[in-house]
Design a protein around this motif. Structure first.
Motif, PDB file in Angstrom:
ATOM      1  N   HIS A  14       1.933  91.863  48.128  1.00 46.43           N
ATOM      2  CA  HIS A  14       2.176  91.372  47.252  1.00 46.43           C
ATOM      3  C   HIS A  14       2.381  89.439  48.291  1.00 46.43           C
ATOM      4  CE1 HIS A  14       3.881  93.913  45.492  1.00 46.43           C
ATOM      5  NE2 HIS A  14       3.983  94.604  44.926  1.00 46.43           N
ATOM      6  N   PRO A  15       1.428  88.508  48.653  1.00 46.66           N
ATOM      7  CA  PRO A  15       0.941  87.825  49.013  1.00 46.66           C
ATOM      8  C   PRO A  15       1.880  86.524  48.473  1.00 46.66           C
ATOM      9  CG  PRO A  15      -1.263  87.910  48.284  1.00 46.66           C
ATOM     10  CD  PRO A  15      -0.324  89.616  47.413  1.00 46.66           C
ATOM     11  N   THR A  16       2.348  85.863  49.232  1.00 51.14           N
ATOM     12  CA  THR A  16       3.054  84.531  48.520  1.00 51.14           C
ATOM     13  C   THR A  16       2.290  83.218  48.234  1.00 51.14           C
ATOM     14  OG1 THR A  16       3.861  84.076  51.498  1.00 51.14           O
ATOM     15  CG2 THR A  16       5.276  84.861  50.507  1.00 51.14           C
ATOM     16  N   LEU A  17       2.292  82.478  47.537  1.00 50.23           N
ATOM     17  CA  LEU A  17       1.477  81.686  47.474  1.00 50.23           C
ATOM     18  C   LEU A  17       1.522  79.859  47.604  1.00 50.23           C
ATOM     19  CD1 LEU A  17      -0.556  83.680  44.312  1.00 50.23           C
ATOM     20  CD2 LEU A  17      -1.154  83.331  46.405  1.00 50.23           C
ATOM     21  N   GLY A  18       1.419  79.127  47.608  1.00 48.39           N
ATOM     22  CA  GLY A  18       1.824  78.253  48.604  1.00 48.39           C
ATOM     23  C   GLY A  18       1.037  77.097  47.980  1.00 48.39           C
ATOM     24  N   LEU A  19       1.577  75.965  48.230  1.00 46.31           N
ATOM     25  CA  LEU A  19       0.547  74.281  48.318  1.00 46.31           C
ATOM     26  C   LEU A  19       1.120  73.834  49.954  1.00 46.31           C
ATOM     27  CD1 LEU A  19       2.135  73.991  45.094  1.00 46.31           C
ATOM     28  CD2 LEU A  19      -0.274  74.148  45.813  1.00 46.31           C
ATOM     29  N   ASP A  20       0.520  72.618  50.296  1.00 42.86           N
ATOM     30  CA  ASP A  20       0.922  72.244  51.431  1.00 42.86           C
ATOM     31  C   ASP A  20       0.241  71.049  50.974  1.00 42.86           C
ATOM     32  OD1 ASP A  20       1.686  74.684  53.106  1.00 42.86           O
ATOM     33  OD2 ASP A  20      -0.972  74.678  53.824  1.00 42.86           O
ATOM     34  N   THR A  21       0.958  69.724  51.685  1.00 46.89           N
ATOM     35  CA  THR A  21       0.607  68.433  51.827  1.00 46.89           C
ATOM     36  C   THR A  21       0.570  67.279  52.867  1.00 46.89           C
ATOM     37  OG1 THR A  21       1.489  66.186  50.424  1.00 46.89           O
ATOM     38  CG2 THR A  21       2.995  68.176  50.280  1.00 46.89           C
ATOM     39  N   PHE A  22       0.252  66.343  53.399  1.00 46.02           N
ATOM     40  CA  PHE A  22       0.540  65.672  54.344  1.00 46.02           C
ATOM     41  C   PHE A  22       0.900  64.470  53.731  1.00 46.02           C
ATOM     42  CE2 PHE A  22      -3.410  67.624  56.734  1.00 46.02           C
ATOM     43  CZ  PHE A  22      -2.823  68.761  56.790  1.00 46.02           C
ATOM     44  N   GLY A  23       1.418  64.582  52.345  1.00 44.34           N
ATOM     45  CA  GLY A  23       2.062  63.266  52.219  1.00 44.34           C
ATOM     46  C   GLY A  23       0.451  61.848  52.289  1.00 44.34           C
ATOM     47  N   ASP A  24      -0.443  62.111  51.850  1.00 48.81           N
ATOM     48  CA  ASP A  24      -1.432  60.976  51.541  1.00 48.81           C
ATOM     49  C   ASP A  24      -1.809  60.061  51.174  1.00 48.81           C
ATOM     50  OD1 ASP A  24      -2.672  64.008  51.896  1.00 48.81           O
ATOM     51  OD2 ASP A  24      -4.342  63.529  51.653  1.00 48.81           O
ATOM     52  N   ALA A  25      -1.392  59.628  51.535  1.00 49.11           N
ATOM     53  CA  ALA A  25      -1.477  57.432  51.382  1.00 49.11           C
ATOM     54  C   ALA A  25      -2.134  56.670  51.045  1.00 49.11           C
ATOM     55  CB  ALA A  25       0.336  57.034  52.632  1.00 49.11           C
ATOM     56  N   PRO A  26      -2.191  55.934  49.710  1.00 53.25           N
ATOM     57  CA  PRO A  26      -3.459  55.025  49.636  1.00 53.25           C
ATOM     58  C   PRO A  26      -2.888  53.976  51.412  1.00 53.25           C
ATOM     59  CG  PRO A  26      -1.842  54.672  48.044  1.00 53.25           C
ATOM     60  CD  PRO A  26      -1.207  55.799  48.615  1.00 53.25           C
ATOM     61  N   LEU A  27      -4.381  53.371  51.281  1.00 54.48           N
ATOM     62  CA  LEU A  27      -4.835  52.609  53.112  1.00 54.48           C
ATOM     63  C   LEU A  27      -5.147  51.148  51.577  1.00 54.48           C
ATOM     64  CD1 LEU A  27      -7.302  54.491  54.820  1.00 54.48           C
ATOM     65  CD2 LEU A  27      -4.350  54.166  55.266  1.00 54.48           C
ATOM     66  N   ASP A  28      -4.437  50.739  51.270  1.00 54.59           N
ATOM     67  CA  ASP A  28      -4.228  49.337  50.871  1.00 54.59           C
ATOM     68  C   ASP A  28      -3.700  48.352  50.778  1.00 54.59           C
ATOM     69  OD1 ASP A  28      -2.040  50.228  49.041  1.00 54.59           O
ATOM     70  OD2 ASP A  28      -2.691  50.363  46.841  1.00 54.59           O
ATOM     71  N   GLY A  29      -2.689  48.490  51.551  1.00 53.94           N
ATOM     72  CA  GLY A  29      -1.520  48.010  52.753  1.00 53.94           C
ATOM     73  C   GLY A  29      -0.571  47.219  51.692  1.00 53.94           C
ATOM     74  N   ALA A  30      -0.067  47.805  50.480  1.00 49.81           N
ATOM     75  CA  ALA A  30       0.714  47.935  49.675  1.00 49.81           C
ATOM     76  C   ALA A  30       2.049  48.111  50.881  1.00 49.81           C
ATOM     77  CB  ALA A  30       0.803  48.521  48.649  1.00 49.81           C
ATOM     78  N   PRO A  31       3.243  47.498  51.356  1.00 45.95           N
ATOM     79  CA  PRO A  31       4.624  48.059  51.463  1.00 45.95           C
ATOM     80  C   PRO A  31       4.451  49.442  51.729  1.00 45.95           C
ATOM     81  CG  PRO A  31       5.010  45.722  51.327  1.00 45.95           C
ATOM     82  CD  PRO A  31       3.480  46.068  50.966  1.00 45.95           C
ATOM     83  N   GLN A 319      -1.759  79.281  50.949  1.00 46.12           N
ATOM     84  CA  GLN A 319      -2.296  77.958  51.052  1.00 46.12           C
ATOM     85  C   GLN A 319      -2.853  76.252  50.529  1.00 46.12           C
ATOM     86  OE1 GLN A 319       1.335  78.465  54.438  1.00 46.12           O
ATOM     87  NE2 GLN A 319       0.473  76.861  54.861  1.00 46.12           N
ATOM     88  N   LEU A 320      -2.958  76.128  49.645  1.00 41.14           N
ATOM     89  CA  LEU A 320      -3.775  75.156  49.065  1.00 41.14           C
ATOM     90  C   LEU A 320      -3.187  73.516  49.044  1.00 41.14           C
ATOM     91  CD1 LEU A 320      -6.009  74.705  46.747  1.00 41.14           C
ATOM     92  CD2 LEU A 320      -4.005  74.566  45.057  1.00 41.14           C
ATOM     93  N   LYS A 321      -4.094  73.050  49.984  1.00 40.74           N
ATOM     94  CA  LYS A 321      -3.311  71.801  50.522  1.00 40.74           C
ATOM     95  C   LYS A 321      -4.158  70.745  48.665  1.00 40.74           C
ATOM     96  CE  LYS A 321      -3.884  67.730  52.699  1.00 40.74           C
ATOM     97  NZ  LYS A 321      -4.453  66.323  52.232  1.00 40.74           N
ATOM     98  N   TYR A 322      -3.649  70.503  48.072  1.00 42.55           N
ATOM     99  CA  TYR A 322      -3.631  69.893  46.888  1.00 42.55           C
ATOM    100  C   TYR A 322      -3.404  68.747  46.764  1.00 42.55           C
ATOM    101  CZ  TYR A 322       1.540  68.877  46.850  1.00 42.55           C
ATOM    102  OH  TYR A 322       2.161  67.805  46.996  1.00 42.55           O
TER     103      TYR A 322
END
Length: 354
Positions: A14-31, A319-322
């Protein structure tokens, strides 16, 4: 100390199925990019809880393209708006942190979430935190080895006497708060180093494999090495997990076309830092193939691939890094929804017949 029930982290049956994120942020310079991204991460985790995802992991980074530098704070916000999803990291960079403070923060998270906290410990594939906190990269291996040793001692939640070279010694020292289950469960995250695999077994910690290139099948030797090391030490079988990037959409073509430009931009930008050539469409298609490390496609495609990887490696968790680069929040939300509502139950169905 009571025995910890590792089955809550997942089992082969019974594996657990998860998600991961690093909080990927746009790099357009907006504060406002980082604040907005952090709020989006919370919303995505709340949706994941609602649609039946088992785990949400937040990766720690200290660079402009990722917004999460304090995962425990974001996890506490998620804890207050969720009911069942387990809360952890992917990974906590223990080498540049204080094991006592890490343990205290996650024991606190465990209390406010009614026992849903865990932590994944790693050395970090990025090194910005070392200079930021006044540490020498030449101490990369020693810092992690000693700090894992101290963290393992803290897991007993008993008076600790410990001595190393990276911090002052402890003599019969208690650390608070303690947890209802008797420990904060901790995984060791590894990218392919056999020494790290054996270390996880030595400390009786579950193993998390970061499979971001090549094929999951190439990691079978590491999974076997881990189980063999546990057996030699006469320890019971412990969970093995796997973390890989991906994206879910209504169809295979839609998922690939949504993901590719963001995947290419991110990997090309990171590649410039590390001397790699630009990321190509051929690399993307190879990774997205049936046995590649990129889990992208329609729900059935992704579910079949997860089930194959789980059988191949004997996984107790996937864990899916979505979140990848500047993939829009709306597409991330739809990916989370499809993962929870369609991929997770389908993987369980496929594995129940294994």
């Amino acid at each position: 100390m009571p025995d910890f029930d590792f089955s809550v982290l997942g089992t082969r049956e019974h594996p657990t199925l998860g998600l991961d994120t690093f909080g990927d942020a746009p790099l357009d310079g907006a504060p406002g990019n980082h604040p907005q991204t952090l709020r989006e991460v919370v919303a995505e985790a709340v949706l994941a809880d609602r649609v039946g995802v088992d785990y949400i992991g937040l990766g720690e980074h200290h660079r402009p393209d990722y917004a999460i530098s304090a995962p425990d704070v974001v996890l506490a916000a998620i804890a207050g708006q969720t009911e069942r999803i387990r809360l952890g990291t992917g990974v906590t960079v223990l080498s540049s942190d204080d094991p006592i403070r890490v343990y205290q923060r996650f024991a606190t998270l465990d209390a406010v979430s009614s026992g849903r906290a865990e932590v994944q410990l790693g050395r970090g594939s990025f090194v910005e935190s070392f200079g930021l906190f006044g540490l020498e990269l030449s101490d990369y291996d020693r810092l992690f080895a000693e700090k894992v040793d101290l963290f393992a001692a803290l897991q007993r939640e008993e008076p600790v006497t410990w001595e190393g070279t990276v911090r002052p010694p402890l003599v019969d020292q208690r650390v608070y708060p303690t947890t209802a289950a008797g420990r904060v469960p901790a995984w060791i995250g590894v990218g392919g180093t056999p020494q790290s695999v054996v270390r996880a077994a030595q400390y009786g910690m579950p193993l998390m494999l970061a499979v971001i290139g090549g094929s999951p099948a190439a990691f079978v030797q590491l999974a076997d090495l881990y189980r063999e090391a546990l057996a030699r030490m006469e320890l019971p079988e412990l969970p093995i997990g796997m973390h890989s990037p991906g994206h879910v959409a209504a169809t295979d073509d839609e998922a690939r076309e949504q993901l590719y430009p963001h995947q290419a931009e991110l990997y090309t930008r990171l590649g410039r830092e590390r001397g790699w050539p630009p990321y190509s469409r051929l690399q993307f298609e190879q990774a997205a193939s049936a046995q590649g490390a990129l889990f992208v496609g329609a729900p059935e495609t992704v579910a079949q691939k997860i089930a194959w990887a789980a059988r191949t490696l004997g996984l107790s968790r996937f864990q899916l890094k979505y979140s990848v680069g500047s993939l829009p929040h709306e597409q991330r939300l739809e990916s989370v929804r499809l993962y929870g509502e369609e991929v997770v139950p389908r993987v369980r169905e496929l594995l129940s017949g294994s």
